[in-house]
Design a protein around this motif. Structure first.
Motif, PDB file in Angstrom:
ATOM      1  N   ILE A 189       0.769  -1.228  -0.096  1.00 52.41           N
ATOM      2  CA  ILE A 189       0.278  -0.123  -0.327  1.00 52.41           C
ATOM      3  C   ILE A 189       0.969   1.070   0.283  1.00 52.41           C
ATOM      4  N   ARG A 190       0.733   2.271  -1.204  1.00 49.37           N
ATOM      5  CA  ARG A 190       1.299   3.148  -1.501  1.00 49.37           C
ATOM      6  C   ARG A 190       0.548   4.648  -0.810  1.00 49.37           C
ATOM      7  N   THR A 191       0.791   5.087   0.105  1.00 42.42           N
ATOM      8  CA  THR A 191       0.275   6.337   0.760  1.00 42.42           C
ATOM      9  C   THR A 191       1.656   7.768   0.639  1.00 42.42           C
ATOM     10  N   LEU A 192       0.940   8.789   1.324  1.00 35.31           N
ATOM     11  CA  LEU A 192       2.061   9.805   0.589  1.00 35.31           C
ATOM     12  C   LEU A 192       3.231   9.621   2.095  1.00 35.31           C
ATOM     13  N   SER A 193       2.631   8.821   3.036  1.00 39.15           N
ATOM     14  CA  SER A 193       3.596   8.501   4.464  1.00 39.15           C
ATOM     15  C   SER A 193       4.540   7.956   4.214  1.00 39.15           C
ATOM     16  N   GLY A 194       3.925   6.871   3.033  1.00 39.79           N
ATOM     17  CA  GLY A 194       4.966   5.654   2.885  1.00 39.79           C
ATOM     18  C   GLY A 194       4.855   4.595   2.497  1.00 39.79           C
ATOM     19  N   THR A 195       5.644   3.284   2.495  1.00 36.68           N
ATOM     20  CA  THR A 195       4.687   2.120   2.534  1.00 36.68           C
ATOM     21  C   THR A 195       5.000   0.778   2.976  1.00 36.68           C
ATOM     22  N   ALA A 196       3.504   0.253   3.209  1.00 37.79           N
ATOM     23  CA  ALA A 196       3.181  -0.942   3.982  1.00 37.79           C
ATOM     24  C   ALA A 196       3.270  -2.428   3.187  1.00 37.79           C
ATOM     25  N   SER A 197       3.325  -2.752   3.665  1.00 35.57           N
ATOM     26  CA  SER A 197       3.953  -4.579   3.275  1.00 35.57           C
ATOM     27  C   SER A 197       2.970  -4.739   3.627  1.00 35.57           C
ATOM     28  N   VAL A 198       1.928  -6.000   2.944  1.00 37.21           N
ATOM     29  CA  VAL A 198       1.121  -6.526   3.273  1.00 37.21           C
ATOM     30  C   VAL A 198       1.312  -8.696   3.173  1.00 37.21           C
ATOM     31  N   THR A 199       1.092  -9.377   4.011  1.00 33.20           N
ATOM     32  CA  THR A 199       1.740 -10.265   4.193  1.00 33.20           C
ATOM     33  C   THR A 199       0.242 -11.247   3.949  1.00 33.20           C
ATOM     34  N   GLY A 200       1.235 -12.354   3.753  1.00 35.71           N
ATOM     35  CA  GLY A 200       0.129 -13.421   2.696  1.00 35.71           C
ATOM     36  C   GLY A 200      -0.891 -13.317   1.256  1.00 35.71           C
ATOM     37  N   VAL A 201      -0.551 -14.665   0.806  1.00 32.29           N
ATOM     38  CA  VAL A 201      -0.872 -15.173  -0.677  1.00 32.29           C
ATOM     39  C   VAL A 201      -2.161 -15.581  -0.390  1.00 32.29           C
ATOM     40  N   GLY A 202      -3.400 -15.384  -1.535  1.00 30.36           N
ATOM     41  CA  GLY A 202      -4.700 -16.197  -1.869  1.00 30.36           C
ATOM     42  C   GLY A 202      -5.111 -14.704  -1.212  1.00 30.36           C
ATOM     43  N   TYR A 203      -6.832 -15.642  -1.467  1.00 31.57           N
ATOM     44  CA  TYR A 203      -7.550 -14.992  -0.645  1.00 31.57           C
ATOM     45  C   TYR A 203      -8.169 -15.313   0.797  1.00 31.57           C
ATOM     46  N   ALA A 204      -7.680 -16.688   1.941  1.00 32.86           N
ATOM     47  CA  ALA A 204      -7.639 -16.672   3.163  1.00 32.86           C
ATOM     48  C   ALA A 204      -6.736 -15.441   3.755  1.00 32.86           C
ATOM     49  N   ASP A 220       5.767   6.092  -7.167  1.00 32.65           N
ATOM     50  CA  ASP A 220       5.552   5.041  -6.355  1.00 32.65           C
ATOM     51  C   ASP A 220       4.805   4.135  -7.519  1.00 32.65           C
ATOM     52  N   ILE A 221       3.748   4.640  -8.305  1.00 34.78           N
ATOM     53  CA  ILE A 221       3.838   3.451  -9.283  1.00 34.78           C
ATOM     54  C   ILE A 221       4.269   2.982  -9.546  1.00 34.78           C
ATOM     55  N   GLU A 222       4.840   3.788 -10.774  1.00 32.82           N
ATOM     56  CA  GLU A 222       5.375   3.438 -11.644  1.00 32.82           C
ATOM     57  C   GLU A 222       6.318   2.318 -11.460  1.00 32.82           C
ATOM     58  N   GLU A 223       6.573   2.037  -9.768  1.00 26.91           N
ATOM     59  CA  GLU A 223       7.581   1.387  -9.179  1.00 26.91           C
ATOM     60  C   GLU A 223       7.043  -0.030  -8.462  1.00 26.91           C
ATOM     61  N   MET A 224       6.078   0.029  -8.370  1.00 24.15           N
ATOM     62  CA  MET A 224       5.440  -1.426  -8.230  1.00 24.15           C
ATOM     63  C   MET A 224       5.106  -1.926  -8.947  1.00 24.15           C
ATOM     64  N   SER A 225       4.632  -0.888 -10.402  1.00 23.20           N
ATOM     65  CA  SER A 225       4.163  -2.031 -11.503  1.00 23.20           C
ATOM     66  C   SER A 225       6.062  -2.836 -12.232  1.00 23.20           C
ATOM     67  N   GLY A 226       7.146  -1.744 -11.975  1.00 24.92           N
ATOM     68  CA  GLY A 226       8.266  -2.345 -12.585  1.00 24.92           C
ATOM     69  C   GLY A 226       7.944  -3.726 -11.357  1.00 24.92           C
ATOM     70  N   GLN A 227       7.730  -4.044 -10.556  1.00 26.07           N
ATOM     71  CA  GLN A 227       7.882  -5.353  -9.539  1.00 26.07           C
ATOM     72  C   GLN A 227       6.975  -6.301  -9.815  1.00 26.07           C
ATOM     73  N   ALA A 228       6.416  -6.090 -11.901  1.00 27.97           N
ATOM     74  CA  ALA A 228       5.303  -6.889 -11.686  1.00 27.97           C
ATOM     75  C   ALA A 228       4.108  -6.790 -10.901  1.00 27.97           C
ATOM     76  N   MET A 229       3.861  -6.000 -10.376  1.00 32.03           N
ATOM     77  CA  MET A 229       2.236  -5.685  -9.258  1.00 32.03           C
ATOM     78  C   MET A 229       1.358  -4.750 -10.377  1.00 32.03           C
ATOM     79  N   ARG A 230      -0.211  -5.329 -10.446  1.00 30.90           N
ATOM     80  CA  ARG A 230      -1.156  -4.687 -10.878  1.00 30.90           C
ATOM     81  C   ARG A 230      -1.325  -3.334  -9.966  1.00 30.90           C
ATOM     82  N   THR A 231      -1.531  -2.408  -9.969  1.00 31.38           N
ATOM     83  CA  THR A 231      -1.874  -1.536  -9.217  1.00 31.38           C
ATOM     84  C   THR A 231      -2.966  -0.457  -9.443  1.00 31.38           C
ATOM     85  N   MET A 232      -3.477  -0.193  -8.399  1.00 29.39           N
ATOM     86  CA  MET A 232      -4.978   0.731  -8.267  1.00 29.39           C
ATOM     87  C   MET A 232      -5.105   1.496  -7.507  1.00 29.39           C
ATOM     88  N   GLY A 233      -5.741   3.041  -8.067  1.00 28.05           N
ATOM     89  CA  GLY A 233      -5.919   3.956  -7.127  1.00 28.05           C
ATOM     90  C   GLY A 233      -6.872   4.124  -6.140  1.00 28.05           C
TER      91      GLY A 233
END
Length: 944
Positions: free
Chosen positions: A358-373, A504-517
């Motif tokens: 999650i990228r906001t003006l205050s920084g980056t938050a990491s989210v752990t876990g994969v999948g729908y659970a 920030d958006i370009e950096e996430m996209s460069g890491q093969a992430m799909r981005t949503m604002g």
């Protein structure tokens, strides 16, 4: 409908209409009432042509040129029997008649099985409809929809029946199939006045049309033939189905073969007539029977029925592997595919979007876990950042129509996976309950592929205000923002801050992430629509301005584990794989490189670049680039056209309603079975039940196997029948040389009787050919390049094999006859009946040996000999049947045979095996030639 007609359904008040239909706008019909109406009024289907009566289907089995020849043979045999004194029974005529009946029964059974298989496949692709019954949302087949049902509509749905709108949100429907109007028609509830033309009934939806945008709710007013589409159907004349390219090829082969046979038969009859002298009616009858025998020997009468059965069985195998091919003729094209244009999300990837950052003006938050659970956590750096992250995730969840459910410990997302990712991440942060209690949705601005964003109007009960929450492509959302959230403050969005957020958006996209604002703004209460929807596009544009940017999330949709292997298999088969996606170019390129679709030097071309390209540049891009990103559906169609113009056979995947034109234009349109809309499924020629790219490649492989098997049984049937023709032809021409004339004492003598030829066709042309049609893969079909679409099924090389095998069969058969006859080149000691029986047996067994050789034009017949149990059973049945016709007295009388001793049997089978050994020698030479060419090609590539 009891009192309201089709013409007045748009003009009566909704209350009167609902009363007339005896239904409830909220709860719909009760399940029992719906079942009763379905039973009383019939299914929601257009009336099709009545099925052909049984007697006509049986009679159709006799409407074939071969059958006419056989009936002529019956007439000739009966006349000959009558002229000779009508003693006993007309055995030849009776046997031929029984063979004709047996062939008709076999053809009828095979056609019936093929029809059942096709019907089963069609049932898999029946369109569905979502209705409300007893207050519960239920998905049913379109055929089960009844008057009074409450139908739910969303983008991509095919409208199941005619209905009056109860609610609509930005609803647009494509009605070109009904009215000819090319542009989608805006729809909204209300009551119309006066006589309204069909195209202007904006408060109605009609069967057979397609929802291109928005959502809606309608009460069904007419089904089946009572719909407007039913009215059109009444005016349509029944049209004949066009033959597929494969059927046309088989028809061409049949006509060519027939012409050759007639020519040979005429030449032989004229030659015999002039050389041998026809002095009696009995001689004339013999000559005529000879001509008929030649015709019967050459024509593979079971070919059309066998072709249908093999195709239907093969398509059922595809269905078991989750690839539903709607048209049998598409199998041929599928095996010829040279390019597969594939979506990324859900096809090359697992479609389980997971928020990772999650990228906001205050920084980056990491989210752990994969999948729908919802297992994992959101790692925030500060309280200010946590507040921003909460609003981003809550905003994404509010601007969403997805649901997250747990069933038996398994979590699943119902709806768009991207929207579901917000719900999962929100649970990980633990704010989902607070969001449910705080906000109430008032209206929605739906997502479309053109807008690339979605908004909802929400009442914020904590602040007692109405807010607009927007979620979409970050660059699109950011463009419409004038401020940004910073902690719990809102600050102006300066150029510097805009550049920082874009980076920030370009950096996430460069890491093969799909981005949503995500963004929001406060809205005046007067801007909330009364009809619970935002139907006015201009009004929606006005609302989605001066937004406050909250932040963006980066999601990962991991590649399917099997996708990389499937791409490698496609490349090995000479098939080019192209990724076409709406995702960010950097994301698409990273996934494409991971899967081997493009190399490290490859690039992704965006829709903007495609728009700027002229025709020649576009053609070059389609020819050389394997990754297209940020493309619109119209780009897909243009890419298909460019590839086809370059001579490629294109398979194109799609799921959205706007993909339908590209799917229809492609040689093979592949619709997604899970995420695909009903319109897309109707447009595609194949439907993937698992939305998996590997299934496409597996279907291509199966298509190649099916086509290989068609060539196998064609090679077998035509070479075997060629052996019969050459045996009869040279048997008559060389009758004096091999001792036939001397043994018979007659001026005209044939090596095989007409009934024996009929028996050979009955025993060897049906079961073995069918068994070859379901033969497992003999050669590595994915190690060869795609077959050109214009390439003939039976090419020059295959004709060479057919003639070669036929000549060996004829030589073995006639040599066996000469070996046993008293006279000829090799003097024997048997009479004509015994020698003819031995030759007859040799030809039957030669064809049974030929079954194994026909499995491949290159691979040895002994490779995988026991893999096809059906083939072994068919050969065993043929061998046992031949023993019966030779040794059982009743069959001896019918087919003019005599018992053979062990010596005769062994010699006949040994001579018959000559076909197998001759083919093994030819294949050995061919394999050596291929290896030599391969070594020469390697030397050339190394510059030796």
């Amino acid at each position: 409908m009891d009192t309201t007609t089709l013409e007045t359904a748009s003009r009566v008040s909704l209350d009167n209409l609902l009363d007339d239909l005896r239904t409830d706008a909220d709860d719909g019909l009760s399940p029992d009432e719906a079942e009763r109406r379905l039973r009383d009024e019939g299914p929601n289907e257009l009336r099709s042509a009545p099925p052909m009566p049984l007697w006509r289907r049986i009679l159709a089995q006799f409407q074939d040129p071969l059958i006419y020849l056989l009936l002529i043979a019956v007439a000739i045999s009966t006349v000959a029997w009558w002229i000779e004194g009508a003693e006993g029974l007309p055995v030849d005529a009776l046997v031929i008649t029984l063979v004709v009946i047996a062939n008709a029964v076999l053809g009828f059974i095979q056609e019936s099985r093929a029809e059942q298989a096709v019907a089963a496949l069609q049932a898999m692709t029946h369109p569905h409809a979502t209705v409300v019954r007893g207050g519960q949302t239920t998905e049913i087949t379109a055929g089960e929809v009844v008057r009074g049902d409450i139908l739910l509509l969303s983008e991509g749905d095919s409208v199941a029946a005619d209905g009056r709108l109860l609610q609509a949100s930005a609803l647009r429907v494509a009605e070109a199939a009904l009215t000819g109007e090319s542009a989608a028609v805006g729809k909204k509830p209300g009551t119309l006045d006066g006589e309204i033309p069909l195209g202007d009934r904006t408060n109605m939806v009609f069967s057979g049309t397609a929802v291109t945008q928005g959502t809606g709710r309608a009460v069904i007013t007419a089904t089946g033939m009572a719909t407007q589409m039913g009215e059109v159907a009444r005016l349509l004349d029944e049209t004949e189905r066009d033959d597929t390219p494969l059927e046309r090829e088989i028809g061409f082969v049949g006509k060519m073969l027939g012409a050759i046979v007639v020519a040979i038969a005429v030449v032989v009859m004229v030659t015999v007539w002039l050389v041998s002298g026809v002095d009696t009616l009995d001689d004339a009858v013999t000559v005529l029977l000879l001509g008929v025998s030649l015709a019967v020997a050459a024509v593979p009468e079971g070919l059309p029925a066998i072709l249908s059965v093999v195709l239907s069985i093969g398509v059922q195998k595809m269905a078991r592997r989750d690839a539903i091919v709607k048209d049998l003729g598409s199998v041929e094209t599928l095996g010829s595919a040279s390019v597969i244009c594939s979506d990324k999300t859900g096809t090359l990837t697992s479609n389980e979007m997971t928020v990772q950052e999650i990228r906001t003006l205050s920084g980056t938050a990491s989210v752990t876990g994969v999948g729908y659970a919802p297992d994992g956590e959101v790692e925030c750096g500060s309280e200010e950042q946590r507040f921003e992250d909460e609003l981003v995730l809550m905003g994404g969840a509010l601007s969403s129509n997805a649901e997250l459910r747990e069933t038996d410990g398994e979590w699943e997302v119902l709806g768009d996976p991207t929207e579901g990712a917000f719900l999962v991440a929100e649970r990980k942060l633990g704010v989902h309950d607070r969001r449910d209690n705080r906000f109430t949705r008032l209206a929605e601005v739906p997502f479309t592929s053109d807008r690339k964003r979605m908004s909802t109007l929400q009442r914020d009960h904590d602040r007692d205000e109405v807010v607009l929450v927007t979620k979409g492509a970050p660059d699109v959302v950011l463009e419409r923002c004038t401020s940004v959230l910073c902690g719990d403050d809102v600050v102006p969005l300066t150029d510097e801050l805009r550049a920082q957020l874009s980076a920030d958006i370009e950096e996430m996209s460069g890491q093969a992430m799909r981005t949503m604002g995500v963004a929001l703004r406060e809205v005046d209460a007067g801007d909330v629509p009364d009809d619970k929807g935002v139907a006015d596009a201009e009004r929606a544009e006005d609302l989605e301005t001066e937004l406050t940017y909250l932040g963006a999330v980066g999601m990962i949709d991991p590649a399917r584990e099997e996708a990389a292997d499937a791409v490698a298999d496609a490349h090995r088969a000479g098939i080019r794989v192209i990724m076409i996606t709406g995702d960010h170019p950097a994301t698409a390129l990273r996934i494409a490189r991971d899967l081997g679709i493009t190399d490290d030097d490859g690039r992704a071309v965006s829709g903007v670049e495609l728009d700027r390209a002229d025709d020649s540049t576009f053609a070059e891009l389609a020819r050389s680039v394997n990754v297209f990103a940020r493309v619109a559906p119209e780009h897909k169609l243009r890419i298909v056209d460019a590839l086809q113009a370059d001579g490629q056979i294109v398979a194109m995947t799609g799921d959205g309603v706007n993909d339908a034109p590209a799917l229809k234009s492609a040689d093979i349109g592949v619709a997604m079975g899970i995420t695909g809309t009903e319109v897309t499924k109707e447009a595609g020629s194949m439907v993937l039940r698992d939305d998996n790219f590997a299934t496409i490649v597996a279907a291509v492989e199966q298509g190649r196997v099916i086509f290989d098997n068609i060539k196998k049984f064609l090679r077998y049937l035509l070479s075997s029948n060629m052996g019969e023709v050459l045996t009869v032809f040279f048997g008559v021409v060389l009758a004096g040389l091999i001792g036939l004339t001397e043994a018979s004492g007659a001026a005209i003598v044939v090596p095989l009787l007409a009934t024996q030829i009929l028996w050979i066709n009955l025993v060897t042309d049906s079961a073995p050919a069918l068994a070859l049609g379901v033969d497992p893969q003999t050669d590595d079909v994915m190690a060869r390049r795609p077959r050109a679409i214009g390439e003939r099924v039976i090419d020059l090389g295959m004709w060479g094999i057919i003639v070669f095998v036929g000549a060996v069969m004829a030589a073995s058969t006639l040599l066996t006859m000469d070996l046993f006859l008293v006279g000829g080149l090799i003097p024997g000691s048997d009479d004509l009946t015994t020698a003819r029986t031995a030759a007859f047996t040799t030809l039957v067994f030669a064809q049974l040996f030929n079954v194994f050789s026909a499995r491949s034009p290159i691979t040895s017949a002994f490779h995988g000999l026991g893999t096809n149990r059906w083939l072994l059973a068919a050969v065993a049945f043929g061998a046992v049947s031949q023993v019966a016709v030779v040794e059982i007295p009743l069959l001896q009388t019918a087919f003019g045979t005599a018992s053979l001793d062990l010596r005769h049997w062994l010699i006949a089978i040994a001579m018959a095996s000559g076909v197998l050994w001759a083919e093994e020698a030819r294949k050995l030479i061919n394999r050596a030639r291929h290896r030599r060419r391969g070594r020469e090609a390697d030397k050339a590539s190394k510059g030796w």
